[in-house]
Scaffold this motif. Structure first.
Motif, PDB file in Angstrom:
ATOM      1  N   LEU A 254       0.914  -1.258   0.017  1.00 22.24           N
ATOM      2  CA  LEU A 254      -0.104   0.010   0.122  1.00 22.24           C
ATOM      3  C   LEU A 254       0.954   1.232  -0.161  1.00 22.24           C
ATOM      4  CD1 LEU A 254      -3.072   0.375   0.300  1.00 22.24           C
ATOM      5  CD2 LEU A 254      -2.739   0.981   2.602  1.00 22.24           C
ATOM      6  N   VAL A 255       0.326   2.175  -0.896  1.00 16.86           N
ATOM      7  CA  VAL A 255       1.427   3.510  -1.061  1.00 16.86           C
ATOM      8  C   VAL A 255       0.500   4.540  -0.850  1.00 16.86           C
ATOM      9  CG1 VAL A 255       2.795   4.875  -2.390  1.00 16.86           C
ATOM     10  CG2 VAL A 255       2.999   2.309  -2.153  1.00 16.86           C
ATOM     11  N   PHE A 256       0.798   5.643  -0.063  1.00 20.19           N
ATOM     12  CA  PHE A 256       0.242   7.063  -0.143  1.00 20.19           C
ATOM     13  C   PHE A 256       1.268   7.893  -0.522  1.00 20.19           C
ATOM     14  CE2 PHE A 256      -1.489  10.527   2.336  1.00 20.19           C
ATOM     15  CZ  PHE A 256      -2.500  10.911   1.380  1.00 20.19           C
ATOM     16  N   ALA A 257       0.845   8.484  -1.858  1.00 22.26           N
ATOM     17  CA  ALA A 257       1.561   9.843  -2.130  1.00 22.26           C
ATOM     18  C   ALA A 257       0.922  11.061  -2.479  1.00 22.26           C
ATOM     19  CB  ALA A 257       2.111   9.374  -3.392  1.00 22.26           C
ATOM     20  N   VAL A 258       1.385  12.388  -1.863  1.00 23.15           N
ATOM     21  CA  VAL A 258       0.875  13.402  -2.104  1.00 23.15           C
ATOM     22  C   VAL A 258       2.051  14.308  -3.045  1.00 23.15           C
ATOM     23  CG1 VAL A 258      -0.591  13.557   0.006  1.00 23.15           C
ATOM     24  CG2 VAL A 258       1.781  14.472   0.233  1.00 23.15           C
ATOM     25  N   ALA A 259       1.755  15.316  -3.746  1.00 25.54           N
ATOM     26  CA  ALA A 259       2.665  16.064  -4.367  1.00 25.54           C
ATOM     27  C   ALA A 259       2.148  17.161  -4.682  1.00 25.54           C
ATOM     28  CB  ALA A 259       3.033  15.466  -5.525  1.00 25.54           C
TER      29      ALA A 259
END
Length: 750
Positions: free
Chosen positions: A132-137
């Motif tokens: 599981l991966v959570f990314a913000v940019a």
């Protein structure tokens, strides 16, 4: 050899009446132009041992050159919520339950408000190794958090992620719903991103994918395979337990000022809407028909039909290869002339004529006889449900036992090779998605390679042999469609003294079954010229034409099985599966029912004593009852083969039924259907099992009606042998002439 795939297309709508308009949506990656001609199809089979390809050109205004272009297909289902101000809070938390079905099959996005062209926004998903991966940019930078343990295929997880705009902290949590026996993948991770990230504008919220561009209806990528249940979005950072409670609740309190959206997938399951039950009403639309009415994380096995407790079926199963609508723009439009005969029609497309690789491709459509406008006393029913159920089947290569079943090496056509390389066309309801789950929907808004002249012979091409036979013997007939019977009921059939169902009317809805039942009870006469008919219970979409649904449960001859509790049709809420298991076996309607497959070869029938009954002397007029019936045919060399039906009193065959002839020596290639086997033992194949057979049957119904059934798919392809002068043709002609004669059938009175 003809190139049948250089240009492809579909007609919309699939079925039209004279005076209506049909559009042709075409695409070619290699051709700039083709010659177009509308043709009426009499025989779609180029087999040199048969009547050959027979097409006539009525002449239309669109005949001539047509410019072509490449129109791509973008498969992959998703839910898309157009951008609104409420969807861009500075801080937020998201959460849902997930059931991934292909966690190791590439990077996938579960929930996102992300712009791929800008590489900005946020997304929650799986990486290539199933973590599981959570990314913000944003323009100021970004960060990513990754779970310590990968997800397990087909195991429920609660997942939640958050971003704190004040500190830049990101959080990621996953909890296994069944953590025992080595299944526990629970854990929490954190990361740090720039504070006060500015989110991109004009960015849709997307479930099961991420937007590749801005706008309310963007192209999407990184599609997710698996179920999503009860997604939630809040405008603040929520602790794990608070988000878990919000996801477990069917409807979080709309008075919660932090609640942005709470989507309930158990609402309006027949359609493509996803409903937000928060006060913001951030409703969305589904793209490419993912599977609805799926058991959710809260399903406990207490019910097995979603209508009983819809709240337990709040999951949607998304697939990266879902495809329901090519979305191509039309290239040609035809106004069907008022004087046209009903029938099977196609747009014929040719190019490179005179070369070593000429192009010849077809786009099929049907011209119906509308209700109340019957022009003949006989109707042939086009089996569009069967054509759609088998549309673009890849089984010839995907099914590992295909060559064993056929006892021969498969000869691949150009269409077979194309569908293997171009699965973006969408496959049949016999095939499985890339994640192993079955295709349960089929639509006509796509090219269908095996529903056209020169295509695979099963179903459409076989049925045109009946058309050719009717034309050759001079019978006047109308063509109607099964989907119109579903829509209009028995009134469509009642206009005809006799109705023919062709070689394989396998897929029937409740409305269609009841229409035929009412027709026969009212004195209608039914000639069933096929095998394996009236077998699977399906539903048509209640509002969208030419969309079909089937759920394959745990009974019947099937190529995939649905998950436990998921046999309810999302379109209607009815149970799916076999009509036999719903108390409506085909024997009760047409006297015979599916009992075996026999693809190794086909066989003749042997006449039985009932054929000498004086009450049916008209049926065997001109027939030598000492000789085999149908020891010839284009499908396996006989009239009884492929899929066969038999009389079975215990399943409702009429007590007045006459078993006229039988093919009961089907050898070891005769393989019984699964529902015929209560236990497994030696001796169940056709060489040792008298219940593996094809029966030729006749019985009277109410009010002067009657049914004649051949019990074999191969029958239709024996009609045209020897210039139509053969015993199969003669028996069928005798029956049809007698069924068109209104005189009652004497001697069958109770």
């Amino acid at each position: 050899m003809r190139d049948t795939t250089a240009v492809l297309g579909y007609a919309w709508p699939l079925v039209v009446s004279p005076g209506e308009t049909v559009s042709f949506h075409l695409s070619s990656p290699s051709l700039k132009q083709a010659q177009a001609r509308i043709v009426r199809v009499r025989c779609a089979d180029p087999d040199p041992d048969g009547p050959g390809l027979k097409l006539s050109e009525p002449g239309t205004a669109i005949d001539g050159p047509v410019a072509l272009r490449d129109q791509p297909i973008h498969p992959g289902s998703a839910a898309i919520i157009a951008d609104r101000p409420a969807l861009a809070p500075a801080s937020f938390s998201v959460g849902c339950f997930i059931w991934p079905t292909a966690p190791l099959d590439g990077a996938q996005t579960i929930l996102s408000r992300w712009r791929g062209d800008l590489a900005q926004g946020w997304r929650l998903g799986l990486d290539e190794s199933g973590h599981l991966v959570f990314a913000v940019a944003g323009a100021a930078g970004g960060a990513e958090a990754r779970s310590a343990k990968p997800a397990i295929e087909r195991e429920w997880l609660f997942v939640t992620a958050s971003y704190d705009a004040a500190t830049g902290r990101i959080g990621l949590t996953q909890r296994s719903l069944d953590p025992q026996a080595g299944r526990d993948r629970s854990g929490t991770r954190e990361g740090r991103a720039p504070a006060a990230l500015a989110w991109p504008t004009d960015t849709a919220l997307v479930f099961a994918a991420q937007a590749l561009e801005g706008g309310a209806d963007p192209l999407t990528g990184a599609h997710y395979d698996g179920k999503i249940d009860r997604p939630r979005l809040f405008r603040e950072v929520l602790p794990e337990d608070a988000m878990r409670r919000a996801c477990e609740m069917l409807a979080p309190s709309p008075a919660d000022p932090a609640l942005v959206g709470a989507w309930d997938f158990s609402r309006e399951m027949a359609g493509d809407s996803v409903r937000d039950v928060s006060t913001n009403r951030l409703d969305g639309r589904l793209r490419h028909m993912p599977m609805r009415a799926m058991s959710g994380a809260n399903w406990d096995g207490s019910v097995v039909q979603w209508r009983e407790r819809p709240e337990l079926y709040g999951a949607i199963h998304f697939h990266r290869d879902d495809m329901a609508d090519c979305g191509w723009t039309p290239d040609l439009t035809l106004s069907v002339p008022q004087g046209w005969r009903s029938g099977f029609y196609a747009l014929k497309l040719t190019a490179r004529e005179g070369s070593d690789d000429p192009v010849e491709s077809y786009v099929s459509f049907f011209v119906r006889t509308p209700p109340g406008q019957a022009k003949a006393r006989l109707a042939l029913v086009a089996s569009t449900a069967t054509y759609l159920a088998y549309a673009n089947s890849a089984l010839r290569l995907d099914q590992v036992h295909a060559e064993a079943m056929l006892e021969g090496v498969i000869a691949l056509s150009r269409d077979d090779a194309y569908i293997q390389e171009h699965r973006e066309l969408g496959l049949s309801t016999y095939d499985t998605h890339s994640d192993g789950s079955g295709w349960c929907y089929s639509t006509a808004k796509r090219p269908i390679l095996n529903m056209r002249p020169l295509g695979n012979t099963f179903n459409y091409v076989n049925d045109t042999h009946i058309i050719d036979w009717l034309e050759a013997l001079g019978f006047d007939y109308d063509v109607i469609t099964d989907c119109d019977i579903d829509r209009h009921g028995a009134q469509l059939l009642e206009a005809y003294a006799c109705v023919i169902t062709p070689s394989h009317p396998e897929y029937y809805s409740l409305n269609m079954i009841e229409a035929f039942d009412a027709y026969q009870r009212g004195g209608g006469r039914h000639i069933y010229l096929g095998g394996n008919g009236f077998y699977w219970r399906i539903a048509w979409h209640p509002s969208e034409p030419h969309q079909l649904e089937i759920r394959r449960g745990m009974n019947g001859l099937r190529t995939w099985e649905g998950e436990a509790g998921e046999n309810g049709l999302s379109f209607t809420g009815e149970p799916s599966g076999l009509w036999r298991t719903h108390g409506r076996p085909p024997q009760r309607l047409v006297g015979v029912g599916f009992d075996a497959q026999v693809f190794t070869r086909s066989y003749p029938y042997e006449w039985l004593e009932d054929a000498r009954d004086p009450r049916v002397s008209w049926l065997v007029e001109g027939i030598d009852l000492t000789q085999p019936l149908g020891d010839f045919g284009l499908r396996g060399g006989g009239a009884a083969g492929l899929e066969v039906d038999r009389i079975e009193p215990s399943l409702g065959s009429s007590p007045q039924i006459l078993r006229l002839a039988t093919a009961d020596r089907l050898d070891y290639g005769g393989v019984p259907t699964l529902e015929e086997l209560r236990t497994l033992h030696r001796g169940v194949m056709g060489d040792q099992n008298a219940l593996v057979r094809a029966d030729l049957a006749f019985f009277p119904t109410a009010a002067g009606g009657a049914v004649f059934a051949t019990g074999s798919i191969a029958w239709a392809c024996a009609l045209t042998c020897d210039g139509y002068d053969n015993s199969v043709s003669r028996v069928t002609g005798n029956v049809l002439r007698r069924f068109l004669d209104p005189a009652p059938f004497a001697g069958f009175e109770d």
